[in-house]
Design an enzyme around this catalytic site. Sequence first.
Site, PDB file in Angstrom:
ATOM      1  N   LYS A 166      13.548 -14.324 -58.512  1.00  0.00           N
ATOM      2  CA  LYS A 166      14.015 -13.437 -59.570  1.00  0.00           C
ATOM      3  C   LYS A 166      15.500 -13.176 -59.340  1.00  0.00           C
ATOM      4  CE  LYS A 166       9.587 -12.545 -60.729  1.00  0.00           C
ATOM      5  NZ  LYS A 166       8.953 -12.847 -62.010  1.00  0.00           N
ATOM      6  N   LYS A 192       9.022 -20.358 -55.896  1.00  0.00           N
ATOM      7  CA  LYS A 192       8.525 -20.806 -57.191  1.00  0.00           C
ATOM      8  C   LYS A 192       9.549 -20.588 -58.290  1.00  0.00           C
ATOM      9  CE  LYS A 192       5.010 -19.436 -60.576  1.00  0.00           C
ATOM     10  NZ  LYS A 192       5.962 -18.913 -61.558  1.00  0.00           N
ATOM     11  N   HIS A 285       0.885 -22.818 -63.715  1.00  0.00           N
ATOM     12  CA  HIS A 285       1.024 -21.448 -64.196  1.00  0.00           C
ATOM     13  C   HIS A 285       0.281 -21.308 -65.513  1.00  0.00           C
ATOM     14  CE1 HIS A 285       2.746 -17.715 -65.668  1.00  0.00           C
ATOM     15  NE2 HIS A 285       3.088 -17.462 -64.423  1.00  0.00           N
TER      16      HIS A 285
END
Length: 466
Positions: A166, A192, A285
């Site tokens: 992030k 990821k 995902h």
Amino acid sequence: SAGFKAGVKDYKLTYYTPDYETKDTDILAAFRVTPQPGVPPEEAGAAVAAESSTGTWTTVWTDGLTNLDRYKGRCYHIEPVAGEETQFIAYVAYPLDLFEEGSVTNMFTSIVGNVFGFKALRALRLEDLRIPVAYVKTFQGPPHGIQVERDKLNKYGRPLLGCTIKPKLGLSAKNYGRAVYECLRGGLDFTKDDENVNSQPFMRWRDRFLFCAEALYKAQAETGEIKGHYLNATAGTCEEMMKRAIFARELGVPIVMHDYLTGGFTANTTLAHYCRDNGLLLHIHRAMHAVIDRQKNHGIHFRVLAKALRMSGGDHIHSGTVVGKLEGEREITLGFVDLLRDDFIEKDRSRGIYFTQDWVSLPGVLPVASGGIHVWHMPALTEIFGDDSVLQFGGGTLGHPWGNAPGAVANRVALEACVQARNEGRXXAREGNEIIREASKWSPELAAACEVWKEIKFEFEAMDTL
């Protein structure tokens, strides 16, 4: 008289067959049906069977050219739903011949393609599917599966640790790679790409792939452990997706990633075949799943999407946390986690499993717990998911007051402490806070993480109850 009997007749005359003995080769479906007022459940169940197999709204001349009894779907059982006066579970059996081999796309087009807009139904939800052995065997399934992945990574006896980088959008490729390196160096197994990181103007895919590969090789050299970063190969066309996967293979990285619902099952199966042929692991995902599975009376339950993914192919799939910021109820979640990992799963309605499923040695998929979890959740997560899982802490790593690497250290120390405690016979769930507190005495990184997020209580109402 000449001609055939034209006209509209009740579906239940042809498609409701309560005496039918299901075959081992049938695909069985459990639908939660909410009929419109005045429509009897038998007619509603039969309508679902008809419209998702051979039927149409009126008798047609060409029905005479085929053997309807061989090809029709049959509603063979209807049961009321406890506590819901207007809902029923309709069980439908489909002959295997209705489906193209090795195509999840075709299976879904047939079973759920048309019936969900049906006027006689107020709502419809596909709760479970029994995939017959004969059909399972037409699929490759996951590129590698749980055991092969452990062997490739040389990691045993514990869950794997991951972290989503992030902020998910806006970092340059070099800064992104730096964040990856710090996390991996600190002790995570994987980092990821976020599901919506594809190839945007601020960071094109090729630059990201290069910097992430550099980061993981550097971290690997320093730690002596195998590291991975889920490089998201999802793209606007299958050709572009394959181009990205091929470049990942050329870089020699261990794993790529795909958003299987937005990308589609056809693209996903294509990628899964490439991954097996080229030794790449495939992380999946489930972006968009809640659009399909969140309504309790309409849509498709996630356990069906999970089974479909095991057939289409993926080595990891996101499956909720039971404890974090995203909805998911423990028994239900553990039901589909078993459907992903185990070879043979018994029918168990208390866990939402409507049918016994035999996967005949199709490789298993690692469930990924991700979303709003941090070090205090670690004991519960290890207890709930066991060793064969991936625990992903995005904010729970990057939100550490000292930075990414100490955040990763905190998570790894917490995990190792929980695994050790469990192996010593302690009940991780009951003594969880104590286990974490003890470990934080000798790990300043963990102590700092404990301070930020404080102890937690597991008290909230889950929405997805039976």
